[in-house]
Design an enzyme around this catalytic site. Structure first.
Site, short mmCIF file in Angstrom:
data_model
loop_
_atom_site.label_atom_id
_atom_site.label_comp_id
_atom_site.label_asym_id
_atom_site.label_seq_id
_atom_site.Cartn_x
_atom_site.Cartn_y
_atom_site.Cartn_z
CB SER A 1 5.10 21.58 2.28
OG SER A 1 6.29 21.88 1.59
CB SER B 1 11.10 18.79 -6.46
OG SER B 1 12.10 19.58 -5.84
CG HIS B 2 9.42 22.58 -1.93
ND1 HIS B 2 9.13 21.29 -1.57
CD2 HIS B 2 8.69 23.37 -1.10
CE1 HIS B 2 8.28 21.28 -0.56
NE2 HIS B 2 8.00 22.54 -0.25
CB SER B 3 13.83 23.02 -6.88
OG SER B 3 14.63 23.32 -8.01
#
Length: 250
Positions: free
Chosen positions: A70, A9-11
């Site tokens: 992404s 995840s981006h987070s």
């Protein structure tokens, strides 16, 4: 050993949260979060994902779950750095990160192979819980999902168990206070997934945690079980046992 999971995840917090949720359903599965950049910021990192894939690998393969586009690109880039043997043991299914991780974790807990775990993760995208479609039998109340009313069930927990050797049926009433929420659904899916039987509960696949959760069956709702195969009777008895003891909940 079992198939391992990586949550990209981006987070970092999202990756860790999904890991924690999936781990509640599959205590024996190695689930590694790969969230954020190298310095813990928002984004994705090739090095972070690469390290997570290596950590999750036990020899049975790794399924990588991702959030945004992404993140998929980062995971796919990791594959390019692996040798052919290592690459063959990694799958990146087109699956929702939360539901896919839960479904994959439950499948891995039952000992499913790499392709089955990836397939179960992908199937979570098409379930009513993620598509917004009505659950089977959904209507006036959650407890009425695709089954007879609770009033039609003889006795507090079970009714009409039948068995002819290759098929078996039974109807059992949920007694635990919260009903068929995530944890009981995972217990059922894990127990039934390891049996040689096609088991349907209120019309949905009993070995799929996501499909079971779409039933939204509350306390007092009947679960009608129909199983076919060599372990059909055992499948029905397994449901009876888990429902009868309230899925070990207070």
């Amino acid at each position: 050993m079992s198939v391992g999971l990586v949550v990209v995840s981006h987070s970092p917090k999202i990756a860790e949260g999904v890991r924690d949720l999936a781990a509640q359903m599959a205590a024996d599965v190695r689930i590694v979060p790969a969230g954020g950049t190298d310095d813990g910021g928002i984004g994705t990192s090739l090095e972070v994902v690469m390290a997570a894939v290596e950590s999750a690998q036990s020899g049975d393969g790794v399924v990588v779950l991702t959030d945004l586009g992404s993140a998929v690109m980062t995971a796919e880039s990791v594959l390019e750095f692996l040798d052919d043997d290592a690459r063959a043991l990694v799958r990146i299914p087109d699956a929702p990160i939360v539901e896919g991780a839960v479904a994959a974790a439950v499948a891995a807990q039952t000992g499913a192979d790499l392709d089955r775990v990836a397939t179960d993760a992908t199937a979570a995208r098409g379930s009513p819980a993620t598509s917004g479609a009505a659950a089977p039998g959904a209507g006036a109340s959650p407890s009425a999902a695709a089954s007879p009313s609770a009033a039609d069930v003889d006795g507090p927990t079970r009714a009409g168990v039948g068995n002819d050797g290759t098929t078996a049926t039974g109807t059992f009433t949920l007694t635990n206070k919260v009903g068929l929420h995530a944890r009981p659904a995972a217990m059922l899916a894990q127990a039934l997934g390891g049996l040689d039987a096609d088991t349907r509960i209120n019309g949905v696949d009993g070995a799929s945690v996501m499909m079971l959760m779409t039933l939204a069956a509350g306390q007092g709702a009947p679960l009608t079980v129909e199983a076919t195969g060599p372990d059909a009777d055992r499948a029905v008895r397994t449901v009876e046992e888990l429902v009868g003891r309230g899925f070990d909940e207070e």
